[in-house]
Design a protein around this motif. Structure first.
Motif, PDB file in Angstrom:
ATOM      1  N   ARG A  96      48.194  35.044  40.211  1.00 58.02           N
ATOM      2  CA  ARG A  96      48.068  35.810  38.965  1.00 58.02           C
ATOM      3  C   ARG A  96      48.885  35.139  37.859  1.00 58.02           C
ATOM      4  NH1 ARG A  96      48.979  42.306  38.543  1.00 58.02           N
ATOM      5  NH2 ARG A  96      47.144  42.178  39.890  1.00 58.02           N
ATOM      6  N   LEU A 109      51.600  43.125  45.846  1.00 58.89           N
ATOM      7  CA  LEU A 109      50.242  42.595  46.046  1.00 58.89           C
ATOM      8  C   LEU A 109      50.131  41.886  47.402  1.00 58.89           C
ATOM      9  CD1 LEU A 109      49.714  41.281  42.408  1.00 58.89           C
ATOM     10  CD2 LEU A 109      48.310  43.035  43.505  1.00 58.89           C
ATOM     11  N   LYS A 128      50.467  36.341  48.198  1.00 57.96           N
ATOM     12  CA  LYS A 128      50.111  36.451  46.778  1.00 57.96           C
ATOM     13  C   LYS A 128      51.030  35.514  46.017  1.00 57.96           C
ATOM     14  CE  LYS A 128      47.276  38.662  44.027  1.00 57.96           C
ATOM     15  NZ  LYS A 128      45.914  39.150  44.285  1.00 57.96           N
ATOM     16  N   LYS A 136      46.929  33.841  27.411  1.00 59.47           N
ATOM     17  CA  LYS A 136      46.301  34.252  26.143  1.00 59.47           C
ATOM     18  C   LYS A 136      46.773  33.380  25.000  1.00 59.47           C
ATOM     19  CE  LYS A 136      45.393  39.102  27.012  1.00 59.47           C
ATOM     20  NZ  LYS A 136      46.407  39.688  27.887  1.00 59.47           N
ATOM     21  N   ASP A 168      43.068  35.578  40.468  1.00 58.61           N
ATOM     22  CA  ASP A 168      43.424  36.983  40.241  1.00 58.61           C
ATOM     23  C   ASP A 168      43.492  37.113  38.714  1.00 58.61           C
ATOM     24  OD1 ASP A 168      44.469  39.551  41.726  1.00 58.61           O
ATOM     25  OD2 ASP A 168      45.863  39.306  40.073  1.00 58.61           O
ATOM     26  N   ILE A 169      44.222  38.091  38.198  1.00 56.58           N
ATOM     27  CA  ILE A 169      44.316  38.263  36.742  1.00 56.58           C
ATOM     28  C   ILE A 169      44.761  36.943  36.100  1.00 56.58           C
ATOM     29  CG2 ILE A 169      45.618  39.382  34.886  1.00 56.58           C
ATOM     30  CD1 ILE A 169      45.676  41.914  36.545  1.00 56.58           C
ATOM     31  N   GLY A 170      44.017  36.500  35.108  1.00 57.02           N
ATOM     32  CA  GLY A 170      44.382  35.287  34.362  1.00 57.02           C
ATOM     33  C   GLY A 170      44.061  33.996  35.088  1.00 57.02           C
ATOM     34  N   THR A 211      34.049  40.814  44.340  1.00 56.07           N
ATOM     35  CA  THR A 211      34.966  41.966  44.297  1.00 56.07           C
ATOM     36  C   THR A 211      34.281  43.162  43.640  1.00 56.07           C
ATOM     37  OG1 THR A 211      36.778  40.394  44.093  1.00 56.07           O
ATOM     38  CG2 THR A 211      37.289  42.697  43.666  1.00 56.07           C
ATOM     39  N   GLY A 239      38.942  47.720  32.417  1.00 56.76           N
ATOM     40  CA  GLY A 239      38.954  46.271  32.520  1.00 56.76           C
ATOM     41  C   GLY A 239      37.651  45.705  31.983  1.00 56.76           C
ATOM     42  N   GLY A 241      37.261  42.123  32.912  1.00 57.18           N
ATOM     43  CA  GLY A 241      37.403  40.799  33.515  1.00 57.18           C
ATOM     44  C   GLY A 241      36.434  40.644  34.666  1.00 57.18           C
ATOM     45  N   ASN A 242      36.797  39.774  35.577  1.00 55.80           N
ATOM     46  CA  ASN A 242      35.901  39.446  36.685  1.00 55.80           C
ATOM     47  C   ASN A 242      35.454  40.690  37.460  1.00 55.80           C
ATOM     48  OD1 ASN A 242      36.055  38.922  39.892  1.00 55.80           O
ATOM     49  ND2 ASN A 242      34.940  37.268  38.894  1.00 55.80           N
ATOM     50  N   ASP A 263      40.020  46.576  27.691  1.00 54.15           N
ATOM     51  CA  ASP A 263      41.001  45.507  27.909  1.00 54.15           C
ATOM     52  C   ASP A 263      42.346  46.053  27.458  1.00 54.15           C
ATOM     53  OD1 ASP A 263      41.017  45.171  25.142  1.00 54.15           O
ATOM     54  OD2 ASP A 263      39.697  43.418  25.187  1.00 54.15           O
ATOM     55  N   THR A 322      44.324  46.766  36.170  1.00 54.12           N
ATOM     56  CA  THR A 322      45.645  46.339  36.649  1.00 54.12           C
ATOM     57  C   THR A 322      46.353  47.494  37.356  1.00 54.12           C
ATOM     58  OG1 THR A 322      47.637  45.155  35.941  1.00 54.12           O
ATOM     59  CG2 THR A 322      46.898  46.945  34.512  1.00 54.12           C
ATOM     60  N   ASN A 371      38.312  47.007  47.229  1.00 54.92           N
ATOM     61  CA  ASN A 371      38.175  45.714  46.527  1.00 54.92           C
ATOM     62  C   ASN A 371      38.306  44.527  47.481  1.00 54.92           C
ATOM     63  OD1 ASN A 371      40.908  44.872  46.740  1.00 54.92           O
ATOM     64  ND2 ASN A 371      41.481  45.915  44.843  1.00 54.92           N
ATOM     65  N   GLY A 374      36.187  40.668  47.546  1.00 54.88           N
ATOM     66  CA  GLY A 374      36.546  39.365  46.969  1.00 54.88           C
ATOM     67  C   GLY A 374      37.175  38.452  48.004  1.00 54.88           C
TER      68      GLY A 374
HETATM   69  P1  NDP Z   1      40.793  39.313  34.937  1.00 57.00           P
HETATM   70  O1  NDP Z   1      41.919  38.525  34.411  1.00 57.00           O
HETATM   71  O2  NDP Z   1      39.459  38.680  35.061  1.00 57.00           O
HETATM   72  O3  NDP Z   1      40.603  40.642  34.059  1.00 57.00           O
HETATM   73  C1  NDP Z   1      41.647  41.560  33.933  1.00 57.00           C
HETATM   74  C2  NDP Z   1      41.185  42.657  33.000  1.00 57.00           C
HETATM   75  O4  NDP Z   1      42.155  43.707  33.024  1.00 57.00           O
HETATM   76  C3  NDP Z   1      41.079  42.206  31.537  1.00 57.00           C
HETATM   77  O5  NDP Z   1      40.108  42.969  30.893  1.00 57.00           O
HETATM   78  C4  NDP Z   1      42.478  42.526  31.011  1.00 57.00           C
HETATM   79  O6  NDP Z   1      42.542  42.749  29.606  1.00 57.00           O
HETATM   80  C5  NDP Z   1      42.781  43.814  31.734  1.00 57.00           C
HETATM   81  N1  NDP Z   1      44.224  43.949  31.911  1.00 57.00           N
HETATM   82  C6  NDP Z   1      45.049  43.091  32.554  1.00 57.00           C
HETATM   83  N2  NDP Z   1      46.313  43.530  32.452  1.00 57.00           N
HETATM   84  C7  NDP Z   1      46.268  44.674  31.739  1.00 57.00           C
HETATM   85  C8  NDP Z   1      47.247  45.589  31.321  1.00 57.00           C
HETATM   86  N3  NDP Z   1      48.548  45.411  31.617  1.00 57.00           N
HETATM   87  N4  NDP Z   1      46.837  46.675  30.606  1.00 57.00           N
HETATM   88  C9  NDP Z   1      45.526  46.865  30.302  1.00 57.00           C
HETATM   89  N5  NDP Z   1      44.548  46.016  30.675  1.00 57.00           N
HETATM   90  C10 NDP Z   1      44.915  44.938  31.399  1.00 57.00           C
HETATM   91  O7  NDP Z   1      41.287  39.890  36.353  1.00 57.00           O
HETATM   92  P2  NDP Z   1      40.405  40.409  37.567  1.00 57.00           P
HETATM   93  O8  NDP Z   1      39.228  41.142  37.070  1.00 57.00           O
HETATM   94  O9  NDP Z   1      40.243  39.292  38.525  1.00 57.00           O
HETATM   95  O10 NDP Z   1      41.433  41.440  38.273  1.00 57.00           O
HETATM   96  C11 NDP Z   1      41.492  42.819  37.900  1.00 57.00           C
HETATM   97  C12 NDP Z   1      42.168  43.612  38.999  1.00 57.00           C
HETATM   98  O11 NDP Z   1      41.426  43.456  40.220  1.00 57.00           O
HETATM   99  C13 NDP Z   1      43.598  43.180  39.352  1.00 57.00           C
HETATM  100  O12 NDP Z   1      44.340  44.310  39.767  1.00 57.00           O
HETATM  101  C14 NDP Z   1      43.395  42.252  40.544  1.00 57.00           C
HETATM  102  O13 NDP Z   1      44.555  42.148  41.345  1.00 57.00           O
HETATM  103  C15 NDP Z   1      42.286  42.986  41.265  1.00 57.00           C
HETATM  104  N6  NDP Z   1      41.513  42.183  42.202  1.00 57.00           N
HETATM  105  C16 NDP Z   1      40.865  41.050  41.796  1.00 57.00           C
HETATM  106  C17 NDP Z   1      40.127  40.308  42.686  1.00 57.00           C
HETATM  107  C18 NDP Z   1      39.308  39.130  42.274  1.00 57.00           C
HETATM  108  O14 NDP Z   1      38.539  38.626  43.112  1.00 57.00           O
HETATM  109  N7  NDP Z   1      39.388  38.668  41.048  1.00 57.00           N
HETATM  110  C19 NDP Z   1      40.101  40.676  44.131  1.00 57.00           C
HETATM  111  C20 NDP Z   1      40.714  41.942  44.431  1.00 57.00           C
HETATM  112  C21 NDP Z   1      41.425  42.631  43.502  1.00 57.00           C
HETATM  113  P3  NDP Z   1      43.223  41.639  28.652  1.00 57.00           P
HETATM  114  O15 NDP Z   1      42.244  40.520  28.610  1.00 57.00           O
HETATM  115  O16 NDP Z   1      43.431  42.343  27.366  1.00 57.00           O
HETATM  116  O17 NDP Z   1      44.516  41.261  29.326  1.00 57.00           O
END
Ligand code: NDP
Length: 446
Positions: A96, A109, A128, A136, A168-170, A211, A239, A241-242, A263, A322, A371, A374
């Motif tokens: 992450r 995690l 993890k 960003k 993961d995130i980012g 996921t 969210g 993201g992915n 987001d 998150t 989840n 993934g």
């Molecule tokens: P991404 O980085 O692709 O997307 C994250 C999303 O969540 C973005 O829209 C982001 O907005 C938002 N976000 C992140 N932090 C915050 C915050 N503090 N407050 C509000 N919004 C937030 O990540 P993923 O989609 O991959 O992951 C999302 C979640 O799923 C996480 O908890 C991750 O651990 C979990 N997960 C992911 C897996 C995967 O395969 N990717 C597998 C299993 C679990 P912004 O762009 O504004 O930051």
């Protein structure tokens, strides 16, 4: 013969050994509350001190990452890899990149990953990693230099039979590519040491979607067990993201109607529903242009509001951003507004009080079960890499659906509590624990 500590005694010790790590405390407390009574009834496990052993990571690797930004300034970040348990297979878990990353977050995690990976039925231990690097606003060249600098240290500790990171995130397809490229350069090998790779260089088809799709498959199983279906249900998702994007995609394909995404700036509410055409626009916005979700509201003429989407009435919910993004008031609003089921796309998105309310009022799936798709397809990517073959999408998707079905069954098996609905948290905690416990016992005191 040891007797089991009470939850209070166990948590007091854990807090003392891990001061200030509140996310880690939260994740362990949830598991310990289910496992301590289970251990009390199972002398074979109780005498092995398993919970004490499992809550202590095998090791935590912490290191500096020095890199240079586009203006020529030298920057330094901290990175970690928490190798929690390799009881049932090589360490496995994502990386992450987010400014909020701390050792506590990575330990929560990594700890949850032990149970999640066990539930998949695949041979994967729990780990993890990540960094407080904030991607960003960074240029692609800066992100690449950071990834290369991080891997220059991390590569000492990972490998296809040792520890296999992912995203993961980012950390999406771009970052995984840069990390893998540097790993290859440093080790002179081409192996499945990282998953989530592009499909042209060792990645599995279906991993990007896994996921989000998996969370929807799990929701379908929960609804089915309650005599219901996805068709026609309105869904709120956080969210964008992915996980959120592919959760929305599978919901649309299966006849449900997602109406929110978010987001960190706020959420959009589109009462007409997000359809596949709108979702294609969102994919371009988030994956290519790297824009903000508020742009959707301008483009498709709907509302964008600061905050989170949990007050919007809907029948099913998928927190997919998150940790701790849904509090008790929001859980109460969901229940009062007629939400019948929630599947966590994110890891630990519900605060402890919110989880308590949801668990006792609606169908509630914890992330370690819902989840897991993934990491399951990451496990399938490792298998394909080891065999030097590629499976086609129908084969991968079929395996994913089977795995989500099996996880659901395990939750039902171990989550019966005599109440009106299964306790999926208890089911996932005990169902994930047994295999790991058997392995720890069999391998001796190590
Ligand atoms: P991404 O980085 O692709 O997307 C994250 C999303 O969540 C973005 O829209 C982001 O907005 C938002 N976000 C992140 N932090 C915050 C915050 N503090 N407050 C509000 N919004 C937030 O990540 P993923 O989609 O991959 O992951 C999302 C979640 O799923 C996480 O908890 C991750 O651990 C979990 N997960 C992911 C897996 C995967 O395969 N990717 C597998 C299993 C679990 P912004 O762009 O504004 O930051």
């Amino acid at each position: 013969m040891e007797s089991c500590p009470t939850l209070r005694q166990f948590m007091a010790g854990l807090r003392k050994r891990n001061p200030g790590q509140k996310e880690f405390h939260q994740a362990v407390q949830e598991v310990a509350a289910d496992l301590l009574p289970f251990l009390a009834d199972h002398a074979r496990y109780r005498d092995q001190c398993l919970l004490e052993r499992l809550t202590e990571p095998d090791r935590v690797i912490s290191f500096r990452v020095s890199w240079t930004d586009d203006a020529g300034n030298v920057r330094a970040n901290r990175a970690w890899r928490v190798q929690f348990s390799n009881a049932i297979g090589p360490y496995k878990g994502g990386m992450r990149f987010h400014s909020s990353v701390t050792e506590s977050i990575l330990k929560f995690l990594g700890f949850e990953q032990i149970f999640k990976n066990s539930l998949t039925g695949l041979p994967m231990g729990g780990a993890k990693g990540g960094s407080n690097f904030n991607p960003k606003g960074k240029s692609p060249a800066e992100v690449m230099r950071f990834c290369q600098a991080l891997m220059t240290e991390l590569h000492h500790y990972i490998g296809p039979d040792t520890d296999v990171p992912a995203g993961d995130i980012g950390v999406g397809a771009r970052e995984v590519g840069y990390l893998f490229g540097q790993y290859k350069r440093l080790t002179h090998t081409f192996t499945g040491a990282i998953t989530g790779k592009g499909v042209d260089f060792g990645g599995s088809v279906g991993r990007t979607e896994a996921t989000g799709y998996g969370a929807v498959y799990f929701m379908r199983e929960m609804l089915k067990s309650a005599g219901q279906g996805l068709e026609g249900k309105t869904a709120i998702i956080s969210g964008s993201g992915n996980v959120a994007i592919y959760c929305a995609e599978k919901l649309i394909q299966l006849g449900a109607k997602p109406i929110t995404l978010s987001d960190s700036s706020g959420f959009i509410h589109d009462p007409d529903g997000i359809d596949l055409e709108k979702l294609a626009w969102i994919k371009d916005l988030k994956e290519v242009r790297r824009g903000r979700i508020s742009e959707y509201a301008d483009h498709f003429k709907c509302t964008f509001s600061p905050g989170r989407p949990w007050q919007v009435p809907a029948q099913i919910a998928f927190p997919s951003a998150t940790q701790n993004e849904l509090n008790a008031d929001e859980a109460r609003a969901l229940i009062d507004n007629g939400c019948i089921a929630l599947a966590e796309g994110a890891n630990m998105p519900c605060e402890a009080d919110a989880q308590h309310l949801l668990r006792s009022n609606i169908l509630y799936a914890p992330g370690k079960a819902s989840n897991a798709g993934g990491v399951a397809v990451s496990g399938l990517e490792q298998t394909q890499n080891a065999q030097r073959i590629y499976w086609a999408l129908p084969e991968v998707d079929d395996k994913l659906q089977t795995i989500m079905h099996t996880i659901h069954q395990k939750c039902l098996t171990y989550g019966q509590n005599g109440g009106p609905r299964p306790d999926y948290v208890k089911g996932a905690n005990i169902g994930g624990f047994i295999k790991v416990a058997n392995a720890l016992e069999a391998c001796g005191v190590v």
